[in-house]
Design a protein around this motif. Structure first.
Motif, short mmCIF file in Angstrom:
data_model
loop_
_atom_site.label_atom_id
_atom_site.label_comp_id
_atom_site.label_asym_id
_atom_site.label_seq_id
_atom_site.Cartn_x
_atom_site.Cartn_y
_atom_site.Cartn_z
N SER A 40 0.81 -1.21 0.00
CA SER A 40 0.00 0.00 0.00
C SER A 40 0.85 1.27 0.00
CB SER A 40 -0.91 0.01 1.23
OG SER A 40 -1.55 1.27 1.36
N VAL A 41 0.50 2.23 -0.86
CA VAL A 41 1.21 3.51 -0.88
C VAL A 41 0.93 4.31 0.39
CG1 VAL A 41 1.25 3.67 -3.40
CG2 VAL A 41 -0.67 4.62 -2.14
N LEU A 42 -0.19 4.02 1.05
CA LEU A 42 -0.52 4.72 2.28
C LEU A 42 0.41 4.32 3.42
CD1 LEU A 42 -4.42 4.39 2.10
CD2 LEU A 42 -3.01 6.34 1.44
N ASP A 43 0.87 3.05 3.42
CA ASP A 43 1.77 2.57 4.46
C ASP A 43 3.24 2.79 4.12
OD1 ASP A 43 -0.27 1.69 6.14
OD2 ASP A 43 -0.47 -0.20 5.03
N SER A 44 3.54 2.87 2.82
CA SER A 44 4.96 2.97 2.43
C SER A 44 5.54 4.34 2.75
CB SER A 44 5.10 2.69 0.93
OG SER A 44 4.52 3.75 0.17
N GLY A 45 4.71 5.38 2.71
CA GLY A 45 5.21 6.73 3.00
C GLY A 45 5.86 7.39 1.78
N TYR A 46 5.83 6.70 0.63
CA TYR A 46 6.42 7.27 -0.58
C TYR A 46 5.33 7.61 -1.59
CZ TYR A 46 10.81 5.47 1.27
OH TYR A 46 11.88 5.20 2.06
N ALA A 47 5.46 8.76 -2.24
CA ALA A 47 4.47 9.18 -3.24
C ALA A 47 4.84 8.59 -4.60
CB ALA A 47 4.40 10.71 -3.31
N ASN A 48 4.43 7.35 -4.84
CA ASN A 48 4.66 6.73 -6.14
C ASN A 48 3.60 5.67 -6.40
OD1 ASN A 48 5.52 4.06 -5.10
ND2 ASN A 48 7.32 5.20 -4.35
N LEU A 49 3.57 5.17 -7.63
CA LEU A 49 2.60 4.15 -8.01
C LEU A 49 3.30 2.83 -8.34
CD1 LEU A 49 0.09 6.20 -10.23
CD2 LEU A 49 -0.28 5.32 -7.92
N ASP A 50 4.40 2.57 -7.66
CA ASP A 50 5.16 1.34 -7.91
C ASP A 50 4.31 0.08 -7.76
OD1 ASP A 50 7.30 2.89 -8.47
OD2 ASP A 50 8.43 2.44 -6.64
N PRO A 51 3.43 -0.01 -6.74
CA PRO A 51 2.60 -1.24 -6.63
C PRO A 51 1.76 -1.49 -7.87
CG PRO A 51 2.50 0.05 -4.60
CD PRO A 51 3.18 0.91 -5.62
N LEU A 52 1.18 -0.42 -8.44
CA LEU A 52 0.37 -0.56 -9.64
C LEU A 52 1.20 -1.09 -10.81
CD1 LEU A 52 -2.07 -0.01 -11.55
CD2 LEU A 52 -1.24 2.34 -11.72
N PHE A 53 2.34 -0.45 -11.05
CA PHE A 53 3.14 -0.82 -12.22
C PHE A 53 3.90 -2.13 -12.03
CE2 PHE A 53 2.83 3.90 -12.61
CZ PHE A 53 2.01 3.89 -13.73
N SER A 54 3.99 -2.62 -10.80
CA SER A 54 4.63 -3.91 -10.56
C SER A 54 3.67 -5.06 -10.82
CB SER A 54 5.15 -4.00 -9.11
OG SER A 54 6.15 -3.05 -8.88
N ILE A 55 2.42 -4.89 -10.41
CA ILE A 55 1.45 -5.99 -10.53
C ILE A 55 0.71 -5.97 -11.86
CG2 ILE A 55 -0.52 -4.78 -9.49
CD1 ILE A 55 0.52 -8.45 -8.91
N ALA A 56 0.56 -4.81 -12.50
CA ALA A 56 -0.23 -4.70 -13.73
C ALA A 56 0.25 -5.63 -14.85
CB ALA A 56 -0.26 -3.25 -14.21
N PRO A 57 1.58 -5.76 -15.10
CA PRO A 57 2.01 -6.67 -16.19
C PRO A 57 1.59 -8.12 -15.96
CG PRO A 57 3.79 -5.18 -15.59
CD PRO A 57 2.72 -5.02 -14.55
N ILE A 58 1.59 -8.56 -14.70
CA ILE A 58 1.18 -9.94 -14.38
C ILE A 58 -0.32 -10.11 -14.60
CG2 ILE A 58 1.13 -11.73 -12.61
CD1 ILE A 58 3.93 -10.95 -13.50
N ILE A 59 -1.12 -9.13 -14.14
CA ILE A 59 -2.57 -9.22 -14.32
C ILE A 59 -2.93 -9.19 -15.81
CG2 ILE A 59 -4.77 -8.09 -13.80
CD1 ILE A 59 -3.44 -6.91 -11.34
N PHE A 60 -2.21 -8.39 -16.57
CA PHE A 60 -2.49 -8.28 -18.01
C PHE A 60 -2.24 -9.60 -18.74
CE2 PHE A 60 -2.25 -3.43 -18.82
CZ PHE A 60 -3.64 -3.37 -18.76
N ILE A 61 -1.33 -10.43 -18.23
CA ILE A 61 -1.08 -11.72 -18.87
C ILE A 61 -2.38 -12.53 -18.92
CG2 ILE A 61 0.06 -13.97 -18.61
CD1 ILE A 61 2.53 -12.51 -17.63
N PHE A 62 -3.13 -12.52 -17.81
CA PHE A 62 -4.39 -13.25 -17.75
C PHE A 62 -5.50 -12.53 -18.51
CE2 PHE A 62 -1.98 -14.48 -14.00
CZ PHE A 62 -2.11 -15.86 -13.99
N LEU A 63 -5.63 -11.23 -18.28
CA LEU A 63 -6.75 -10.49 -18.84
C LEU A 63 -6.65 -10.30 -20.36
CD1 LEU A 63 -7.47 -7.80 -16.11
CD2 LEU A 63 -8.37 -10.10 -16.38
N VAL A 64 -5.46 -9.97 -20.85
CA VAL A 64 -5.31 -9.80 -22.29
C VAL A 64 -5.50 -11.14 -23.02
CG1 VAL A 64 -3.70 -9.18 -24.14
CG2 VAL A 64 -3.84 -7.76 -22.09
N SER A 65 -5.02 -12.22 -22.40
CA SER A 65 -5.24 -13.55 -23.01
C SER A 65 -6.73 -13.87 -23.07
CB SER A 65 -4.50 -14.62 -22.19
OG SER A 65 -3.11 -14.39 -22.20
#
Length: 244
Positions: free
Chosen positions: A40-65
């Motif tokens: 969570s970005v709320l717990d990390s204390g850093y203003a970034n979207l790293d969690p989104l861009f880390s997990i999105a490629p994996i989710i897209f493997i299933f969804l785009v297929s």
């Protein structure tokens, strides 16, 4: 091509697949970005979207297929491919119409996540000085879009190979996974370590991480465009083989 594109979009919307894909993508990425304590970005204390861009490629493997598995498989199984190919439209137009329809759903899935960017920027203590890194975030969005473009090309190719949607789905996932992450593991194999850079360079993840830094490198753009054209070219070859 425009006619095929509109037909595919109408088909997506009428079968609910578009709504399911977008909803699943937003729910899963939202949970990783906002809810799970370890990411969570709320717990990390850093203003970034790293969690989104880390997990999105994996989710897209299933969804785009899931999006692309029916592109040619369903047409071939239902027999409508014969009607489609007798119309005054080229193989190239058919393939590109289906490809851009799939890519449109990927874009529609990504667009709502701009609210994440707005929210994180507003939640940062002093947005004017320490807010989210807009350059890196823009680079990550471009990388995610290019990655989605490659995945859609791979899925379209897999659907052209088989008239069984399940086989097309599994084949698409395997090829996407292989190109995204397998080369990272292969670079750790002892006899390939000497060529670690070359082996890792072949994989999508290397270029995705590179472009996500917010630095424009034409080598990354050329890689994504080349890989997309490669699988679209293979799709045309497979689709055109029915005439032999």
């Amino acid at each position: 091509m425009w006619t095929i594109y509109k037909k595919e979009i109408r088909s997506f919307l009428s079968s609910l697949i578009a709504y399911v894909v977008i909803a699943v993508f937003l729910i899963v990425t939202g949970m990783f970005t906002w809810l799970f304590k370890d990411t969570s970005v709320l717990d990390s204390g850093y203003a970034n979207l790293d969690p989104l861009f880390s997990i999105a490629p994996i989710i897209f493997i299933f969804l785009v297929s899931a999006i692309t598995m029916r592109s040619f498989s369903e047409e071939r199984k239902s027999g409508t491919i014969e009607t489609l190919t007798t119309r005054p439209v080229s193989d190239f137009a058919i393939i590109m119409g289906k490809y851009f329809a799939g890519l449109t759903l990927v874009v529609f899935s990504i667009l709502p996540t701009l609210l994440y960017y707005y929210s994180v920027n507003k939640l940062s203590i002093n947005p004017a000085q320490t807010g989210i890194d807009t350059g890196a975030t823009l680079g990550s969005y471009i990388g995610l879009l290019l990655l989605g473009a490659v995945y859609v090309a791979i899925g379209t190719f897999a659907s052209a190979i088989s008239d069984n949607q399940i086989i097309a789905f599994l084949l698409s996932m395997f090829v996407c996974f292989f190109f995204f992450i397998a080369f990272d593991f292969l670079s750790d194999i002892s006899f390939l370590k000497d060529s670690e850079f070359t082996t890792e360079w072949i994989g999508i993840n290397y270029h995705y991480k590179s472009i996500s830094k917010g630095v424009a490198d034409t080598r990354d753009l050329v890689y994504f465009i080349s890989l997309t054209l490669l699988f679209l070219g293979l799709t045309k070859f497979i689709f055109g083989s029915r005439k032999w």
